[in-house]
Design a protein around this motif. Structure first.
Motif, mmCIF file in Angstrom:
data_model
loop_
_atom_site.group_PDB
_atom_site.id
_atom_site.type_symbol
_atom_site.label_atom_id
_atom_site.label_comp_id
_atom_site.label_asym_id
_atom_site.label_seq_id
_atom_site.Cartn_x
_atom_site.Cartn_y
_atom_site.Cartn_z
ATOM 1 N N SER A 266 0.833 -1.193 0.000
ATOM 2 C CA SER A 266 0.000 0.000 0.000
ATOM 3 C C SER A 266 0.872 1.250 0.000
ATOM 4 N N MET A 267 2.116 1.079 0.335
ATOM 5 C CA MET A 267 3.132 2.124 0.177
ATOM 6 C C MET A 267 4.155 1.598 -0.822
ATOM 7 N N TYR A 268 4.553 2.445 -1.761
ATOM 8 C CA TYR A 268 5.466 1.976 -2.802
ATOM 9 C C TYR A 268 6.038 3.171 -3.552
ATOM 10 N N ASN A 269 7.073 2.910 -4.356
ATOM 11 C CA ASN A 269 7.653 3.931 -5.219
ATOM 12 C C ASN A 269 6.845 4.048 -6.508
ATOM 13 N N TYR A 270 6.862 5.225 -7.080
ATOM 14 C CA TYR A 270 6.181 5.470 -8.349
ATOM 15 C C TYR A 270 6.605 4.413 -9.375
ATOM 16 N N PRO A 271 5.662 3.976 -10.217
ATOM 17 C CA PRO A 271 5.936 2.804 -11.064
ATOM 18 C C PRO A 271 7.019 2.977 -12.121
ATOM 19 N N GLU A 272 7.427 4.188 -12.440
ATOM 20 C CA GLU A 272 8.447 4.379 -13.477
ATOM 21 C C GLU A 272 9.617 5.188 -12.928
ATOM 22 N N PRO A 273 10.843 4.774 -13.232
ATOM 23 C CA PRO A 273 11.210 3.522 -13.915
ATOM 24 C C PRO A 273 10.999 2.322 -12.992
ATOM 25 N N PRO A 274 10.649 1.177 -13.544
ATOM 26 C CA PRO A 274 10.348 0.013 -12.706
ATOM 27 C C PRO A 274 11.586 -0.518 -11.987
ATOM 28 N N THR A 275 11.418 -0.790 -10.697
ATOM 29 C CA THR A 275 12.472 -1.405 -9.878
ATOM 30 C C THR A 275 11.792 -2.411 -8.950
ATOM 31 N N ARG A 276 12.556 -2.988 -8.060
ATOM 32 C CA ARG A 276 11.979 -3.931 -7.096
ATOM 33 C C ARG A 276 11.180 -3.201 -6.019
ATOM 34 N N CYS A 277 11.263 -1.875 -5.997
ATOM 35 C CA CYS A 277 10.535 -1.088 -4.994
ATOM 36 C C CYS A 277 9.286 -0.422 -5.559
ATOM 37 N N THR A 278 9.047 -0.562 -6.864
ATOM 38 C CA THR A 278 7.916 0.127 -7.485
ATOM 39 C C THR A 278 6.685 -0.775 -7.538
ATOM 40 N N HIS A 279 5.562 -0.133 -7.799
ATOM 41 C CA HIS A 279 4.293 -0.842 -7.933
ATOM 42 C C HIS A 279 3.393 0.015 -8.809
ATOM 43 N N GLU A 280 2.526 -0.608 -9.567
ATOM 44 C CA GLU A 280 1.546 0.159 -10.339
ATOM 45 C C GLU A 280 0.605 0.895 -9.392
ATOM 46 N N TRP A 282 -2.625 1.794 -7.727
ATOM 47 C CA TRP A 282 -3.819 0.975 -7.521
ATOM 48 C C TRP A 282 -4.623 1.528 -6.346
ATOM 49 N N PRO A 283 -5.921 1.167 -6.256
ATOM 50 C CA PRO A 283 -6.797 1.789 -5.257
ATOM 51 C C PRO A 283 -6.341 1.593 -3.823
ATOM 52 N N ASP A 284 -5.728 0.442 -3.521
ATOM 53 C CA ASP A 284 -5.339 0.148 -2.139
ATOM 54 C C ASP A 284 -4.002 0.818 -1.827
ATOM 55 N N THR A 285 -3.981 2.142 -1.898
ATOM 56 C CA THR A 285 -2.732 2.899 -1.751
ATOM 57 C C THR A 285 -2.800 3.814 -0.541
ATOM 58 N N ILE A 286 -1.721 3.801 0.249
ATOM 59 C CA ILE A 286 -1.541 4.746 1.350
ATOM 60 C C ILE A 286 -0.554 5.837 0.955
ATOM 61 N N ALA A 287 0.527 5.459 0.270
ATOM 62 C CA ALA A 287 1.538 6.444 -0.112
ATOM 63 C C ALA A 287 2.229 6.048 -1.404
ATOM 64 N N VAL A 288 2.510 7.054 -2.232
ATOM 65 C CA VAL A 288 3.313 6.879 -3.442
ATOM 66 C C VAL A 288 4.547 7.764 -3.286
ATOM 67 N N HIS A 289 5.711 7.183 -3.516
ATOM 68 C CA HIS A 289 6.978 7.870 -3.279
ATOM 69 C C HIS A 289 7.703 8.156 -4.593
ATOM 70 N N LEU A 290 8.679 9.033 -4.514
ATOM 71 C CA LEU A 290 9.542 9.429 -5.626
ATOM 72 C C LEU A 290 8.764 10.164 -6.715
ATOM 73 N N LEU A 291 7.888 11.054 -6.303
ATOM 74 C CA LEU A 291 7.207 11.937 -7.257
ATOM 75 C C LEU A 291 8.107 13.156 -7.469
ATOM 76 N N LYS A 292 9.104 12.969 -8.304
ATOM 77 C CA LYS A 292 10.167 13.963 -8.472
ATOM 78 C C LYS A 292 9.819 15.035 -9.497
ATOM 79 N N THR A 293 8.812 14.800 -10.323
ATOM 80 C CA THR A 293 8.451 15.767 -11.351
ATOM 81 C C THR A 293 6.966 16.077 -11.257
ATOM 82 N N GLN A 294 6.579 17.222 -11.845
ATOM 83 C CA GLN A 294 5.162 17.587 -11.845
ATOM 84 C C GLN A 294 4.351 16.592 -12.662
ATOM 85 N N GLU A 295 4.929 16.065 -13.731
ATOM 86 C CA GLU A 295 4.222 15.075 -14.546
ATOM 87 C C GLU A 295 3.834 13.852 -13.712
ATOM 88 N N LYS A 296 4.741 13.384 -12.852
ATOM 89 C CA LYS A 296 4.434 12.227 -12.013
ATOM 90 C C LYS A 296 3.361 12.569 -10.984
#
Length: 319
Positions: A266-280, A282-296
């Motif tokens: 439910s916590m994960y890194n932004y899906p791009e670029p894909p790594t072992r820490c990323t996740h698509e 999805w609704p069951d989300t608490i936090a999305v990390h590495l939003l480094k750009t406005q596009e993300k």
């Protein structure tokens, strides 16, 4: 004599009805005055509430349905004094969320001001939003800023007037992470309010919260651990180095955090670029990390449909 007696009776009866009329008039006026005072009180309360909401978009996200039994959470976003635009952006993100069943206060945390323009601009931010914590330290990376944050809170927040603890949980978060406050509150409801260590377990493939430590994207501890960080010599003697890793080591050395919760995935890194820490996303989300750009940020906010409650108006047209 009889006519005089008759006139006297009429006079007495007239006085009686006049007195009754005065009593009725006084009673009606009292009701009107009471209603007017109640109306004025309601109008004042409503005005004060609106003023507070406008003056404090982020830090006081207490919902109208909150009660003394609700979870109280402080999210401290560690940032830098010069990051004005980032703070204003995040105020939009968190000021438009109204979690039910919990009070979530979001504060921006940094060390002492060092420039003349900061003393003016940051002071104006505090006057307008009251959502900034300035710690007595010099800005640093991996030299104790996290320790200063947690250890300073008891002295800042413990009062005889308010509830104890002031917050059940305290989180340290990054300014490139998006937290969905309702999901966070819902995930905490069944969890203990003491000796809790909550977050995204590192290394990324691990699902065992007792092996290593929680990612710096955002981890949360109960108030008793906050006070332990202040009082214990273990953190004081181990300040330098990777701070989030150090924090996990403090808890192991002090045998704290016996209650642990791994919020992956439910916590994960932004899906791009894909790594072992990323996740698509999805609704069951608490936090999305590495939003480094406005596009993300925009892609993430659109996915969670954050503008769905925008009210229609003749004043604007947004497709």
């Amino acid at each position: 004599m009889k006519p005089n007696g008759s006139n006297g009776q009429r006079f007495i009866i007239s006085c009686f009805f006049f007195i009754v009329f005065l009593c009725i008039l006084a009673f009606v006026n009292e009701i009107r005055l009471d209603s007017l005072m109640k109306f004025g009180k309601c109008a004042f309360t409503h005005t004060s509430h609106n003023s507070s909401a406008e003056n404090f978009l982020v830090a006081n996200l207490t919902t109208a349905n909150s009660s003394s039994d609700d979870i109280r959470i402080l999210i401290g976003i560690l940032t830098l004094p010069d990051h004005y635009h980032k703070r204003h952006f995040l105020r939009l993100i968190y000021g438009t969320q109204s979690p039910v069943g919990g009070r979530v206060d979001v504060k921006f945390v940094f060390c002492n001001l060092t420039k003349e323009d900061q003393t003016v601009l940051v002071a104006l931010e505090i006057m307008r939003y009251d959502d900034i914590i300035i710690m007595n330290c010099q800005e640093n990376m991996n030299k104790g800023k996290t320790y200063t944050y947690f250890s300073s809170l008891p002295e800042m927040l413990n009062t005889t007037d308010g509830p104890y603890p002031p917050y059940h949980y305290v989180m340290k978060g990054d300014d490139d992470a998006y937290f969905r406050l309702q999901s966070l509150v819902d995930s905490l409801r069944p969890l203990p309010r003491e000796d809790l260590y909550y977050g995204y377990v590192i290394p990324c493939p691990s699902m065992d919260p007792f092996v290593h430590y929680m990612s710096g994207m955002g981890y949360l501890i109960s108030w008793d651990i906050v006070e332990w960080v202040r009082d214990s010599d273990i953190p004081k003697n181990h300040l330098e180095g990777p701070e989030d890793k150090n924090f996990g080591q403090w808890l192991r050395d002090g045998r704290r955090g016996k209650n642990r919760y791994n919020a992956k995935w439910s916590m994960y890194n932004y899906p791009e670029p894909p790594t072992r820490c990323t996740h698509e996303l999805w609704p069951d989300t608490i936090a999305v990390h590495l939003l480094k750009t406005q596009e993300k940020w925009i892609r993430t906010l659109k996915y969670f449909n954050v503008t769905q409650n925008l009210k229609p108006s003749k004043l604007y047209h947004i497709p």
